[in-house]
Design a protein around this motif. Structure first.
Motif, short mmCIF file in Angstrom:
data_model
loop_
_atom_site.label_atom_id
_atom_site.label_comp_id
_atom_site.label_asym_id
_atom_site.label_seq_id
_atom_site.Cartn_x
_atom_site.Cartn_y
_atom_site.Cartn_z
N LEU A 1 0.83 -1.20 0.00
CA LEU A 1 0.00 0.00 0.00
C LEU A 1 0.87 1.25 0.00
O LEU A 1 0.61 2.20 -0.75
CB LEU A 1 -0.93 -0.01 1.21
CG LEU A 1 -1.83 1.20 1.38
CD1 LEU A 1 -2.68 1.46 0.14
CD2 LEU A 1 -2.72 1.03 2.61
N LYS A 2 1.89 1.29 0.83
CA LYS A 2 2.78 2.46 0.85
C LYS A 2 3.43 2.64 -0.51
O LYS A 2 3.59 3.76 -1.00
CB LYS A 2 3.86 2.28 1.93
CG LYS A 2 4.76 3.50 2.11
CD LYS A 2 3.98 4.70 2.61
CE LYS A 2 4.84 5.79 3.20
NZ LYS A 2 5.67 6.52 2.26
N ASN A 3 3.76 1.53 -1.15
CA ASN A 3 4.36 1.59 -2.47
C ASN A 3 3.40 2.22 -3.48
O ASN A 3 3.79 3.10 -4.26
CB ASN A 3 4.74 0.17 -2.89
CG ASN A 3 5.76 0.13 -4.00
OD1 ASN A 3 6.50 1.08 -4.22
ND2 ASN A 3 5.80 -0.97 -4.70
N LEU A 4 2.15 1.80 -3.48
CA LEU A 4 1.16 2.39 -4.38
C LEU A 4 1.01 3.88 -4.11
O LEU A 4 0.99 4.70 -5.04
CB LEU A 4 -0.20 1.70 -4.21
CG LEU A 4 -1.33 2.33 -5.03
CD1 LEU A 4 -1.21 1.93 -6.49
CD2 LEU A 4 -2.68 1.95 -4.46
N ILE A 5 0.92 4.23 -2.84
CA ILE A 5 0.76 5.64 -2.47
C ILE A 5 1.96 6.45 -2.97
O ILE A 5 1.81 7.52 -3.57
CB ILE A 5 0.59 5.78 -0.95
CG1 ILE A 5 -0.75 5.18 -0.51
CG2 ILE A 5 0.71 7.24 -0.52
CD1 ILE A 5 -0.89 4.99 0.99
#
Length: 196
Positions: free
Chosen positions: A96-100
């Motif tokens: 999720l942090k990567n997508l953000i």
């Protein structure tokens, strides 16, 4: 259709990408409560199907550009988001942090709601950290959430919620808040572009 009656485009981000994840069970339950609403249209980004590398680059290789070209427009077209996240080690998944982090303007001046699940905290520690991250991106997080403490115990083997009344009420409150903010922010951006 005018801005008042045009449904909001809601993108639900399913954050877990682990093998054997419980996320699809929670997602199926939640999506079954979104689909009947006339004030929302639905899109889903499942991070188990999005392969973004962890190293950010200003000039990503072609395979990364292909993934960004597929996911970026989904995020761009959203008027609002719901992030459906587990809690891993008192936080949210790296996927999720990567997508953000691969995106910025897509989150700006849009509301974000949360559905979380986990052990004793129900994923709420992950949600509280995500509120800080989304504030940095100029997104507006809605106050109320849907959370499942000891999530596996809430659903039977077929993915049916065993006692859905409280969770359904929480989902309605969160979605109603999300729609209010989504309409307010969409109307404001139509009148004046966001200056973040």
């Amino acid at each position: 259709m005018d801005l008042i009656t045009r449904p909001l485009n809601l993108t639900v981000v399913v954050a877990s990408n682990r093998a054997g994840r419980f996320g699809p069970t929670v997602a199926d339950w939640f999506l079954s409560h979104v689909r009947p609403r006339a004030d929302l249209t639905l899109d889903v980004v499942d991070l188990a199907e999005v392969d973004l590398p962890t190293a950010l680059s200003r000039n990503p290789p072609p395979e990364v550009r292909d993934v960004l070209a597929r996911v970026g427009p989904q995020l761009d077209s959203a008027d609002a988001f719901v992030v459906l996240t587990p809690e891993y080690n008192h936080s949210f998944p790296a996927s999720l942090k990567n997508l953000i982090d691969w995106h910025f303007g897509q989150w700006q001046a849009k509301p974000v709601g949360f559905v979380s699940y986990g052990g004793v905290s129900g994923g709420l520690r992950a949600v509280e950290q995500l509120r800080q991250v989304f504030a940095e991106l100029h997104a507006v997080t809605v106050r109320d959430t849907v959370s499942f403490h000891h999530a596996h115990g809430h659903f039977d083997e077929d993915g049916t919620h065993k006692d859905p009344q409280a969770a359904e009420a929480a989902a309605k409150v969160m979605l109603d808040q999300l729609v209010w903010w989504g309409l307010a922010l969409r109307d404001a951006k139509e009148a004046r572009p966001y200056g973040g």
